[in-house]
Design a protein around this motif. Sequence first.
Motif, short mmCIF file in Angstrom:
data_model
loop_
_atom_site.label_atom_id
_atom_site.label_comp_id
_atom_site.label_asym_id
_atom_site.label_seq_id
_atom_site.Cartn_x
_atom_site.Cartn_y
_atom_site.Cartn_z
N VAL A 37 0.70 -1.18 0.10
CA VAL A 37 0.13 -0.02 -0.02
C VAL A 37 0.85 1.24 -0.14
N LEU A 38 2.01 1.07 0.17
CA LEU A 38 3.04 2.45 0.20
C LEU A 38 2.93 3.48 -0.95
N SER A 39 2.69 2.92 -2.11
CA SER A 39 2.28 3.80 -3.27
C SER A 39 1.03 4.59 -2.98
N ARG A 40 0.32 4.22 -2.05
CA ARG A 40 -1.33 5.21 -2.04
C ARG A 40 -0.83 6.12 -0.81
N GLY A 41 0.30 6.34 -0.23
CA GLY A 41 0.55 7.08 0.96
C GLY A 41 0.65 8.61 0.61
N ILE A 42 0.90 9.28 1.47
CA ILE A 42 0.78 10.78 1.36
C ILE A 42 2.53 11.27 1.48
N ILE A 43 2.71 12.06 0.55
CA ILE A 43 4.21 12.48 0.69
C ILE A 43 4.28 13.53 1.48
N CYS A 44 5.31 13.59 2.38
CA CYS A 44 5.42 14.80 3.13
C CYS A 44 6.88 15.00 3.30
N GLU A 45 7.16 16.15 3.78
CA GLU A 45 8.57 16.74 4.35
C GLU A 45 8.73 16.83 5.72
N HIS A 46 10.17 16.29 6.21
CA HIS A 46 10.21 16.35 7.46
C HIS A 46 11.71 16.48 7.73
N GLU A 47 12.17 17.73 8.41
CA GLU A 47 13.55 17.86 8.51
C GLU A 47 14.36 18.15 7.18
N GLY A 48 13.63 18.65 6.15
CA GLY A 48 14.24 18.78 4.80
C GLY A 48 14.37 17.70 3.86
N GLU A 49 13.79 16.51 4.40
CA GLU A 49 13.77 15.21 3.46
C GLU A 49 12.58 14.95 3.03
N LEU A 50 12.25 14.29 1.74
CA LEU A 50 10.83 13.65 1.50
C LEU A 50 10.57 12.23 1.93
N TRP A 51 9.20 11.81 2.84
CA TRP A 51 8.99 10.88 3.09
C TRP A 51 7.53 10.48 2.56
N VAL A 52 7.39 9.17 2.70
CA VAL A 52 5.89 8.74 2.53
C VAL A 52 5.18 8.43 3.66
N ALA A 53 4.03 8.74 4.12
CA ALA A 53 3.34 8.19 5.26
C ALA A 53 2.32 7.07 4.95
N SER A 54 2.55 6.04 5.37
CA SER A 54 1.82 4.78 5.04
C SER A 54 0.24 4.98 5.29
N PRO A 55 -0.64 4.58 4.35
CA PRO A 55 -2.12 4.77 4.45
C PRO A 55 -2.77 4.05 5.38
N LEU A 56 -1.85 3.18 6.14
CA LEU A 56 -2.52 2.23 7.24
C LEU A 56 -2.32 2.88 8.72
N LYS A 57 -1.09 3.11 9.14
CA LYS A 57 -1.24 3.63 10.36
C LYS A 57 -0.14 4.78 10.19
#
Length: 105
Positions: free
Chosen positions: A50-70
């Motif tokens: 499911v990670l491809s469905r996550g939300i892209i976000c930025e934290h401390e200048g780096e890009l992350w994806v938040a899992s849509p599950l938890k």
Amino acid sequence: MKLACQLNDIFPGTGVCALIEGHQVALFRPSEAAEVFAIDNRDPFFAANVLSRGIICEHEGELWVASPLKKQHFRLSDGHCLENAAMSVQGYPVEVRDQQVWVAA
């Protein structure tokens, strides 16, 4: 390197899943630019693809994806998990050539 998709198959600010040699890879295009990131699509906390469905976000200048599950966060550049490094996923090198996305998976 394996051809994953066309750059235009990934809307800016989103992710898609590509099946590369029987393996699901999550591809992310954070902006209009031709920059694409690739990590495993499988959320290791729930063994769900499911990670491809996550939300892209930025934290401390780096890009992350938040899992849509938890909502655990995985760094797009290398798959490192912010909440638990032991649950990190594989990251893959990506090249964009002539509007095609190539992944070393």
